[in-house]
Design an enzyme around this catalytic site. Sequence first.
Site, PDB file in Angstrom:
ATOM      1  N   TYR B  13       0.744  -1.577  -0.372  1.00 40.97           N
ATOM      2  CA  TYR B  13       0.159   0.143  -0.233  1.00 40.97           C
ATOM      3  C   TYR B  13       0.661   1.038  -0.069  1.00 40.97           C
ATOM      4  O   TYR B  13       0.780   2.004  -0.618  1.00 40.97           O
ATOM      5  CB  TYR B  13      -1.085  -0.217   1.069  1.00 40.97           C
ATOM      6  CG  TYR B  13      -1.844  -1.034   1.370  1.00 40.97           C
ATOM      7  CD1 TYR B  13      -3.298  -1.015   0.150  1.00 40.97           C
ATOM      8  CD2 TYR B  13      -1.643  -1.747   2.467  1.00 40.97           C
ATOM      9  CE1 TYR B  13      -4.249  -1.995   0.705  1.00 40.97           C
ATOM     10  CE2 TYR B  13      -2.644  -3.286   2.011  1.00 40.97           C
ATOM     11  CZ  TYR B  13      -3.550  -3.256   1.115  1.00 40.97           C
ATOM     12  OH  TYR B  13      -4.204  -4.223   1.544  1.00 40.97           O
ATOM     13  N   LYS B  38       9.694  -7.804  -4.628  1.00 43.70           N
ATOM     14  CA  LYS B  38       9.766  -9.463  -4.578  1.00 43.70           C
ATOM     15  C   LYS B  38       8.506 -10.046  -6.101  1.00 43.70           C
ATOM     16  O   LYS B  38       9.580 -10.978  -6.639  1.00 43.70           O
ATOM     17  CB  LYS B  38       9.219 -10.152  -3.651  1.00 43.70           C
ATOM     18  CG  LYS B  38      10.011 -11.787  -3.464  1.00 43.70           C
ATOM     19  CD  LYS B  38       9.736 -12.536  -1.891  1.00 43.70           C
ATOM     20  CE  LYS B  38       9.719 -11.520  -0.830  1.00 43.70           C
ATOM     21  NZ  LYS B  38       9.267 -11.765   0.356  1.00 43.70           N
ATOM     22  N   GLU B 170     -11.293 -10.731  11.318  1.00 43.04           N
ATOM     23  CA  GLU B 170     -11.779 -11.068   9.986  1.00 43.04           C
ATOM     24  C   GLU B 170     -11.680 -12.552   9.605  1.00 43.04           C
ATOM     25  O   GLU B 170     -12.685 -12.873   9.270  1.00 43.04           O
ATOM     26  CB  GLU B 170     -11.096 -10.434   9.119  1.00 43.04           C
ATOM     27  CG  GLU B 170     -11.214  -9.122  10.109  1.00 43.04           C
ATOM     28  CD  GLU B 170     -10.408  -7.244   8.671  1.00 43.04           C
ATOM     29  OE1 GLU B 170      -9.968  -7.742   8.158  1.00 43.04           O
ATOM     30  OE2 GLU B 170     -12.158  -6.466   8.224  1.00 43.04           O
ATOM     31  N   ASP B 301       4.323  -0.265   7.786  1.00 43.33           N
ATOM     32  CA  ASP B 301       4.674  -1.651   8.593  1.00 43.33           C
ATOM     33  C   ASP B 301       5.630  -1.260   9.847  1.00 43.33           C
ATOM     34  O   ASP B 301       5.905  -2.077  10.591  1.00 43.33           O
ATOM     35  CB  ASP B 301       4.113  -2.972   8.668  1.00 43.33           C
ATOM     36  CG  ASP B 301       2.283  -3.863   8.125  1.00 43.33           C
ATOM     37  OD1 ASP B 301       1.777  -2.162   8.118  1.00 43.33           O
ATOM     38  OD2 ASP B 301       1.732  -4.654   7.795  1.00 43.33           O
ATOM     39  N   GLN B 319      -4.049   2.000   5.936  1.00 44.57           N
ATOM     40  CA  GLN B 319      -5.040   3.776   5.672  1.00 44.57           C
ATOM     41  C   GLN B 319      -3.793   4.258   5.975  1.00 44.57           C
ATOM     42  O   GLN B 319      -3.390   5.113   5.137  1.00 44.57           O
ATOM     43  CB  GLN B 319      -6.104   3.047   6.527  1.00 44.57           C
ATOM     44  CG  GLN B 319      -6.803   4.801   6.380  1.00 44.57           C
ATOM     45  CD  GLN B 319      -8.299   5.048   7.821  1.00 44.57           C
ATOM     46  OE1 GLN B 319      -9.083   5.955   7.545  1.00 44.57           O
ATOM     47  NE2 GLN B 319      -8.009   4.203   9.009  1.00 44.57           N
ATOM     48  N   LYS B 379     -17.288  -1.993   4.758  1.00 49.62           N
ATOM     49  CA  LYS B 379     -16.250  -1.995   4.732  1.00 49.62           C
ATOM     50  C   LYS B 379     -15.670  -2.432   2.788  1.00 49.62           C
ATOM     51  O   LYS B 379     -14.604  -2.234   2.954  1.00 49.62           O
ATOM     52  CB  LYS B 379     -16.501  -3.739   5.148  1.00 49.62           C
ATOM     53  CG  LYS B 379     -14.728  -4.826   4.951  1.00 49.62           C
ATOM     54  CD  LYS B 379     -14.091  -3.963   5.897  1.00 49.62           C
ATOM     55  CE  LYS B 379     -12.937  -4.819   5.584  1.00 49.62           C
ATOM     56  NZ  LYS B 379     -11.332  -4.895   7.147  1.00 49.62           N
TER      57      LYS B 379
END
Lengths: 405, 405
Positions: B13, B38, B170, B301, B319, B379
């Site tokens: 993202y 990758k 989820e 991340d 986000q 969602k």
Amino acid sequence: MKTKKIVILGAGYGGLMTATRLQKAIGVNEAEIVLVNKNDYHYETTWLHEASAGTLHHDRVRYDIRSVIDSHKVGFIQDSVVEVKTSEKLVILENGEISYDYLVIALGGESETFGIQGLKEYAFSISNVNSARQIRGHIEYQFATYQTEVEKKDERLTIVVGGAGFTGIEFLGELANRIPELCKEYDVDFQKVRLICVEAAPTALPGFDPELVSYAVSHLEKKGVEFKIGTAIKECTPDGIIVAKGENETEEIKAGTVVWAAGVRGNAVIEKSGIEAMRGRVKVQPDLRAPGHDDIFVIGDSSLVINEEINRPYPPTAQIAMQQGEIVAKNLVSLIRNNPHLETFKPDIKGTVCSLGEDDAIGVVYGKKLVGTKASIMKKVIDNRALLMIGGPSLVLKKGKFKLL
Amino acid sequence: MKTKKIVILGAGYGGLMTATRLQKAIGVNEAEIVLVNKNDYHYETTWLHEASAGTLHHDRVRYDIRSVIDSHKVGFIQDSVVEVKTSEKLVILENGEISYDYLVIALGGESETFGIQGLKEYAFSISNVNSARQIRGHIEYQFATYQTEVEKKDERLTIVVGGAGFTGIEFLGELANRIPELCKEYDVDFQKVRLICVEAAPTALPGFDPELVSYAVSHLEKKGVEFKIGTAIKECTPDGIIVAKGENETEEIKAGTVVWAAGVRGNAVIEKSGIEAMRGRVKVQPDLRAPGHDDIFVIGDSSLVINEEINRPYPPTAQIAMQQGEIVAKNLVSLIRNNPHLETFKPDIKGTVCSLGEDDAIGVVYGKKLVGTKASIMKKVIDNRALLMIGGPSLVLKKGKFKLL
């Protein structure tokens, strides 16, 4: 006089043909008929290689037994047969027992491993819906796992098929078509995949016309199958197989999947029940009764019928099992009507077609050799014929193969 | 003056947002931009739980990177990053190396196992397309194998999900919908299947509104999920997991599948490259550069941004990664244009929705609590928004989620 009780063990080609012919031939009160089967469905054994390769969904190869039997005439018990106590005329089931006046043993064959070490533990066999589904799942899982590993194990993508007989060749034909799809699905390089067929006999498809065999082998080779003919599997291990190489040497072939497709023997219930047999197969009398047991018929893969022209047993096929079912139904009608004349079984081999995948096949039909599309269409016609004979036109419409070209 | 070279590591993202914004903002000759990834595809990390459960095909969760980058402005190299030699301004790749003037590290996170024994070896993690595909395949293979075994091992049908955070919940939502389908497909009794969620924290979805958490837990419980909240996994074994029970006792939960969904840490490349980090996450400066490295931005991340209202880090989300990508693109434009003013990153949390399967969800959107269908629609709107922001309307049409009701 008490109504006679006919018990049919197994709802494969032979057992189900017996039951459906019998329900047409007799009146409601003429005899009590009970059909016993492990599952509540019949499956097309001759289509299992497609479900195993993943080219046909397993629900397409089975149908509900209740959809073809007449419940007014045939009772159905879903259970597994443990043993027949012939002297007591009693069948021991896993969850009960059932007595009979006449018994039809149509329990099908079992995989014959010829004592090769490790086959039972580490090789799959194309035996039923459950095992077919497992083979498909196992192969997919090997492909799915390949890309997750930092150190790539190419042997995950090697599939060994033990045996270049009918089942082995038909399975390879489906796999050869399926592999490119799997490569796309799992981002795997097609060049990394190996499909190896190992056969101990000096030829693929022994007994088949050599010209057709050569067609089959070369067409499968073009699709990437490697043949190791005249090569005996010595052992199956968790890592693959060990084959004989020359006089005293051996060679290891690493493979994530080994499928053993090289032998059928009779059902273990036969030997457990003390019925005379060779490798679980009963050399039946001309009227299909077991020697020494005038109340027991044995048909299908557990029966042995000699082809007198070549003094060798007929290979066990769906065609023979169904023809036996027809004769047994007639003979049972005779017995319950106290007609001493029983018919003699004589196989009528109309043809044999070996599929090489969706679009290719080889075969001999009414003495005529066929290859390619023509043979492939004939194969589907034969497949549909089994449905027609057991379940009539409605079953053909529901489960038949219509993608003829 | 030599053209500056911007290297972006990772096409998740953050990285892909940086690349696509940058290619819009600058002219062809203003800078050399290279994107390294990758795979030749981007995947929606936030949709991987669906591919893992088998409710969405993995090809639906990925798209070709080349379909969203402008090849006149951005070069693409498919390779894996080994290390960044910051003093030499050089990125070492598996199959080469590449120098940079400005670097964006957007390599994503890694699964954090907190030192729990056996997790790395025996548990799956929902990390990428490869692992998602493997989890789906593994679960299917367990179901396929169940029916082939004479002695039934019910634990094959037990799936343990470690962690009741966002990903765990989820994934459970999708699994709860998928299990009845699997039972039908493989002739398995639904009652034999167990879906167990083990969470060490005293609540599921820590940080979420308690009313919504209770909705989620009770709705998943109704679909058959068992929650073991406040229960720590002590060890993962080939047979399942061992959890703490009371003060000193432990309990074994046998399970054919264990999926670890409980922690994200930064990318190993960060620490290997000697960039200051906590658990692989770099506490970035307000302009998203790594402390002490004015030529390196870290986003996604592997970056750590403190929410000053509660003095705790923001959880790593798509986000935030995308918003960081937008800021980094702007700041890179400033740097190559010798504009000393860099923008400050401030997350703008529009909302958070946690899916409970195709048809159910919980969430807070613009401060409003939502449950059920409304949340579920939101969602999908959020999922489509990520596609829109990176690839525009054509990508939404190609890969978007339109089964809104």
